[in-house]
Write a protein that holds these residues in place. Structure first.
Motif, PDB file in Angstrom:
ATOM      1  N   ARG A  89      36.793  31.307   3.836  1.00  0.00           N
ATOM      2  CA  ARG A  89      36.050  30.319   4.294  1.00  0.00           C
ATOM      3  C   ARG A  89      36.017  28.944   3.468  1.00  0.00           C
ATOM      4  N   GLU A  90      36.601  29.188   2.146  1.00  0.00           N
ATOM      5  CA  GLU A  90      37.071  28.025   1.198  1.00  0.00           C
ATOM      6  C   GLU A  90      35.671  27.171   0.893  1.00  0.00           C
ATOM      7  N   PRO A  91      34.524  27.728   0.539  1.00  0.00           N
ATOM      8  CA  PRO A  91      33.204  27.079   0.359  1.00  0.00           C
ATOM      9  C   PRO A  91      33.767  25.896  -0.897  1.00  0.00           C
ATOM     10  N   PRO A  92      33.347  24.613  -0.718  1.00  0.00           N
ATOM     11  CA  PRO A  92      33.739  23.515  -1.428  1.00  0.00           C
ATOM     12  C   PRO A  92      33.258  23.531  -3.045  1.00  0.00           C
ATOM     13  N   PHE A  93      32.282  24.038  -3.240  1.00  0.00           N
ATOM     14  CA  PHE A  93      31.437  23.773  -4.632  1.00  0.00           C
ATOM     15  C   PHE A  93      31.586  25.036  -5.484  1.00  0.00           C
ATOM     16  N   VAL A  94      32.450  25.995  -5.459  1.00  0.00           N
ATOM     17  CA  VAL A  94      32.389  27.250  -6.187  1.00  0.00           C
ATOM     18  C   VAL A  94      33.050  26.873  -7.814  1.00  0.00           C
ATOM     19  N   THR A  95      32.568  27.749  -8.636  1.00  0.00           N
ATOM     20  CA  THR A  95      33.023  27.622  -9.751  1.00  0.00           C
ATOM     21  C   THR A  95      33.568  28.866 -10.563  1.00  0.00           C
ATOM     22  N   PRO A  96      34.178  28.834 -11.588  1.00  0.00           N
ATOM     23  CA  PRO A  96      34.681  30.005 -12.414  1.00  0.00           C
ATOM     24  C   PRO A  96      33.512  30.903 -12.785  1.00  0.00           C
ATOM     25  N   GLU A  97      32.183  30.344 -13.209  1.00  0.00           N
ATOM     26  CA  GLU A  97      30.956  30.669 -13.591  1.00  0.00           C
ATOM     27  C   GLU A  97      30.496  31.509 -12.133  1.00  0.00           C
ATOM     28  N   MET A  98      30.495  31.096 -11.238  1.00  0.00           N
ATOM     29  CA  MET A  98      30.023  31.837  -9.973  1.00  0.00           C
ATOM     30  C   MET A  98      30.988  32.986  -9.813  1.00  0.00           C
ATOM     31  N   ASP A  99      32.261  32.718  -9.519  1.00  0.00           N
ATOM     32  CA  ASP A  99      33.054  34.018  -9.501  1.00  0.00           C
ATOM     33  C   ASP A  99      32.672  35.114 -10.423  1.00  0.00           C
ATOM     34  N   ARG A 100      32.353  34.725 -11.650  1.00  0.00           N
ATOM     35  CA  ARG A 100      32.336  35.845 -12.609  1.00  0.00           C
ATOM     36  C   ARG A 100      31.105  36.502 -12.348  1.00  0.00           C
ATOM     37  N   ILE A 101      29.920  35.912 -11.955  1.00  0.00           N
ATOM     38  CA  ILE A 101      28.735  36.559 -11.417  1.00  0.00           C
ATOM     39  C   ILE A 101      28.874  37.517 -10.153  1.00  0.00           C
ATOM     40  N   ILE A 102      29.531  36.751  -9.308  1.00  0.00           N
ATOM     41  CA  ILE A 102      29.898  37.588  -8.031  1.00  0.00           C
ATOM     42  C   ILE A 102      30.668  38.856  -8.368  1.00  0.00           C
ATOM     43  N   GLU A 103      31.486  38.857  -9.347  1.00  0.00           N
ATOM     44  CA  GLU A 103      32.646  39.940  -9.566  1.00  0.00           C
ATOM     45  C   GLU A 103      31.799  40.991 -10.298  1.00  0.00           C
ATOM     46  N   SER A 104      30.734  40.552 -10.994  1.00  0.00           N
ATOM     47  CA  SER A 104      30.119  41.343 -12.150  1.00  0.00           C
ATOM     48  C   SER A 104      29.254  42.357 -11.406  1.00  0.00           C
ATOM     49  N   GLN A 105      28.482  41.625 -10.273  1.00  0.00           N
ATOM     50  CA  GLN A 105      27.601  42.317  -9.448  1.00  0.00           C
ATOM     51  C   GLN A 105      28.318  43.452  -8.432  1.00  0.00           C
ATOM     52  N   ARG A 106      29.754  43.181  -8.289  1.00  0.00           N
ATOM     53  CA  ARG A 106      30.349  44.163  -7.366  1.00  0.00           C
ATOM     54  C   ARG A 106      30.720  45.377  -8.052  1.00  0.00           C
ATOM     55  N   ARG A 107      30.915  44.933  -9.456  1.00  0.00           N
ATOM     56  CA  ARG A 107      31.584  45.906 -10.453  1.00  0.00           C
ATOM     57  C   ARG A 107      30.298  46.903 -10.751  1.00  0.00           C
ATOM     58  N   GLU A 108      29.130  46.647 -10.598  1.00  0.00           N
ATOM     59  CA  GLU A 108      27.866  47.176 -11.104  1.00  0.00           C
ATOM     60  C   GLU A 108      27.366  48.214 -10.326  1.00  0.00           C
ATOM     61  N   PRO A 109      27.587  49.516 -10.632  1.00  0.00           N
ATOM     62  CA  PRO A 109      26.958  50.628  -9.691  1.00  0.00           C
ATOM     63  C   PRO A 109      25.408  50.929  -9.891  1.00  0.00           C
ATOM     64  N   ASP A 110      25.092  50.727 -11.014  1.00  0.00           N
ATOM     65  CA  ASP A 110      23.652  50.783 -11.199  1.00  0.00           C
ATOM     66  C   ASP A 110      22.657  49.939 -10.563  1.00  0.00           C
ATOM     67  N   PRO A 111      22.051  50.058  -9.373  1.00  0.00           N
ATOM     68  CA  PRO A 111      21.267  48.897  -8.793  1.00  0.00           C
ATOM     69  C   PRO A 111      20.266  47.966  -9.690  1.00  0.00           C
ATOM     70  N   VAL A 112      19.675  48.712 -10.558  1.00  0.00           N
ATOM     71  CA  VAL A 112      18.745  48.101 -11.506  1.00  0.00           C
ATOM     72  C   VAL A 112      19.510  46.913 -12.114  1.00  0.00           C
ATOM     73  N   LYS A 113      20.759  47.320 -12.749  1.00  0.00           N
ATOM     74  CA  LYS A 113      21.567  46.350 -13.573  1.00  0.00           C
ATOM     75  C   LYS A 113      22.224  45.316 -12.629  1.00  0.00           C
ATOM     76  N   ARG A 114      22.494  45.861 -11.341  1.00  0.00           N
ATOM     77  CA  ARG A 114      23.097  44.809 -10.365  1.00  0.00           C
ATOM     78  C   ARG A 114      21.945  43.767  -9.909  1.00  0.00           C
ATOM     79  N   ASN A 115      20.817  44.174  -9.884  1.00  0.00           N
ATOM     80  CA  ASN A 115      19.621  43.175  -9.395  1.00  0.00           C
ATOM     81  C   ASN A 115      19.532  42.155 -10.579  1.00  0.00           C
ATOM     82  N   GLU A 116      19.581  42.592 -11.901  1.00  0.00           N
ATOM     83  CA  GLU A 116      19.669  41.601 -12.842  1.00  0.00           C
ATOM     84  C   GLU A 116      20.746  40.554 -12.922  1.00  0.00           C
ATOM     85  N   ILE A 117      21.757  40.975 -12.409  1.00  0.00           N
ATOM     86  CA  ILE A 117      22.941  40.096 -12.217  1.00  0.00           C
ATOM     87  C   ILE A 117      22.689  39.176 -11.069  1.00  0.00           C
TER      88      ILE A 117
END
Length: 614
Positions: A534-562
């Protein structure tokens, strides 16, 4: 008459005139609140008898459904459950070509997914993370958050969340309809369903974005190997926006049959379909989860609001969902019906989406401008009016209202800016004209800005008055601010989805829409991620980092903190604008259905129900 899609269905009769007058519907006399209280995180014991609290004239909150004792042992088999549908669809029955929620909800009745949430089905009998809590399964507990196998008897993941193995549930029979004829499901049904899904489904691109390959090592297993760690996969495999519905190989080989026949494994079999008139289902007697207690389900299509209400009052249909302004009046009209306070969705949030055209030169490229655009609208006032808070409070009826942030109201990670839970940045969500003016001046726009707002007019170029009124609730705030002005551009529905929802191909702001999916990653991956189609316009490398971090985290408690970190980042940058909040929605029911906090095949009808046999 259509209405804004961001509004809950019960709230869609709101008018700008009624808002400006501050009127609120009411009905004389207080009445008993059943299971009222907010002990949402209490113990898991089912301690209440349904007959004591779900009785004629009571108010019952679905958040308390886990407290109701299981009634399976008391079941009286047979009967016809009649519930009206308020809209029809004209699409194919082919599950891989469906593009509307109406079509997906219809095919979900007979087709099933590999996984399901630990919830009872919604009132329509479809599994959802917004369905009632199962008997004895309290919200906030690990059991409530568990994703269960469905057509997959179980699933396993590698520790790094890059590979998932799903095990075929044995002895699952399809509906006894030619050419499938009630045979047992096998791995070829899974293989051909996955192949066709990846080849033609509108949801395939987002799956291919994370999926490396699918393997079938033997007759009972399917292995999904991901390109990168993806912890949300199990929950998303039960989501119509992502997961694969299992279709028999005979229909996968013949798309012409798949377009006109619905032959699944669900506990309900399609028996009759008359477009714009009715849909009827009968019980699947060899359902793998047990033979259903109910014999038939009738779904007359009644698009007119007044007609649905009349049919409910006459006890020809079991449920009715009124508008927010009509809910208390309905309570007075049908005092023997049960008034049900429905759960606030933990997966949906309203948001305005910025277009990608001229994103580098438009004034709103500056986060301060985007924050100011939000702060000139009093969303608290709009939410309280639309939810009819004054009317409900006057009658002693509890109503919960949650203002929108950038994520859905999932209490495991949601931070409420209106309670200061996002720290200093919480102020960015609050209505404050003086602060908005300061932000505009600091960003070099002391005289304010003007922007185009693109909204769906429905099936024609001329929107219904109720749609105009809904949009004007917030457009009026822009205009009277003398700081920001919105020019409304109406589009037919298909153009709106093509240009605004799917591709952000406008300069300005797309009118608010509700997100969907059954996990927050659906929202993040489409609307906040640089790799989104969808090519959202105002994305940043930091947003990508956070999104990819929550995708990698299998522990639901830790994922919630992300996910909390994601909210903190959005609170400072406002890549999109939050819209209307969420609040308790209502439906009315006749006290006919039993065991509604159990699996759908375990529902049963009261022996004294009127017209029990149709």
């Amino acid at each position: 008459m259509t209405a804004p899609t961001w509004l809950p269905s019960y709230a869609r009769s709101v008018t700008r005139r009624r808002f400006l007058k501050g009127s609120a519907a009411g009905v004389g006399g207080a009445f008993l609140l059943a299971c009222g209280g907010g002990d949402d995180a209490g113990g898991g014991a089912a301690t209440l008898q349904a007959g004591d609290v779900r009785k004629p004239g009571a108010v019952f909150y679905e958040r308390d459904s886990y407290k109701l004792a299981d009634q399976t042992k008391e079941a009286v088999p047979g009967g016809v459950l009649t519930q009206a549908e308020d809209s029809d669809f004209t699409e194919t029955f082919d599950v891989y070509l469906s593009i509307t929620p109406e079509a997906d909800n219809f095919t979900d009745i007979s087709y099933e997914y590999l996984t399901r949430p630990s919830r009872a089905p919604s009132e329509s009998g479809i599994f959802s993370v917004t369905g009632p809590y199962l008997a004895g399964v309290a919200p906030g507990t690990p059991e409530a958050a568990t994703i269960l196998g469905h057509l997959a008897s179980s699933w396993e993941a590698t520790p790094d969340a890059t590979q998932y193995t799903f095990t075929l549930r044995p002895n699952v029979k399809f509906h006894n309809v030619a050419p499938v004829n009630g045979r047992v499901m096998d791995i070829e049904d899974w293989r051909t369903s996955m192949d066709r899904f990846l080849a033609v489904s509108s949801n395939a691109p987002q799956v291919k974005d994370i999926l490396d390959k699918v393997e079938f090592p033997d007759s009972t297993h399917m292995v999904m190997k991901m390109k990168n760690p993806y912890a949300p996969l199990p929950v998303r495999m039960g989501d119509y926006n992502f997961g694969v519905k299992i279709v028999p190989k005979e229909l996968n080989a013949r798309p012409d049959l798949s377009a006109t026949q619905m032959i699944g494994t669900g506990y309900r079999m399609l028996d009759k379909y008359q477009p714009s008139i009715t849909r009827e289902f009968k019980a699947h007697p060899e359902y793998w989860g047990g033979k259903p207690f109910i014999d038939r389900w009738h779904q007359p299509i009644i698009t007119e609001y007044a007609n649905r209400y009349a049919q409910f009052v006459a006890q020809n249909i079991r449920t009715f969902t009124p508008t927010g302004q009509d809910a208390l009046k309905s309570k007075g009209d049908v005092p023997q019906a049960i008034m049900v306070g429905q759960l606030i969705s933990p997966v949906a949030v309203n948001r305005f989406k910025f277009g990608k055209r001229e994103k580098e030169t438009a004034p709103w490229k500056d986060a301060r401008i985007r924050i100011a655009m939000h702060k000139v609208v009093d969303w608290t006032a709009i939410n309280e009016f639309t939810a009819n808070k004054t009317g409900f409070n006057a009658q002693g009826v509890e109503i919960e209202i949650v203002n929108a942030s950038h994520v859905p109201y999932d209490q495991s990670f949601y931070l409420d800016p209106y309670k200061g839970e996002l720290g200093k940045a919480s102020e960015n969500y609050l209505y404050d004209l003086a602060a908005a003016k300061q932000l505009l001046s600091a960003a070099g726009q002391p005289n304010g800005i003007e922007f185009d707002l693109y909204a769906s007019a429905g099936g024609s170029t001329t929107p219904a008055q109720s749609v105009v009124d809904g949009v004007n609730l917030y457009v009026d705030y822009y205009r009277k601010s003398n700081l920001i002005n919105a020019n409304v551009n109406w589009m037919i529905r298909q153009e709106f989805f093509d240009r605004v929802v799917y591709y952000s191909d406008v300069k300005g702001l797309g009118n608010q829409q509700s997100s969907s999916g059954n996990d927050v990653d659906y929202l993040l991956g489409l609307d906040y991620y640089s790799k989104s189609l969808r090519e959202p316009p105002f994305v940043t490398p930091e947003m990508d980092r956070i999104i990819e971090s929550q995708r990698r985290e299998p522990d639901p408690v830790k994922r919630n903190e992300i996910l909390k970190d994601f909210q903190r980042y959005c609170a400072e940058n406002f890549p999109q604008l939050p819209g209307a909040g969420r609040w308790t929605t209502w439906r009315f029911e006749w006290d006919w259905l039993r065991n509604s906090n159990a699996l759908g095949q375990q529902w049963w009808l009261d022996a004294n129900m009127p017209k029990r046999n149709g």
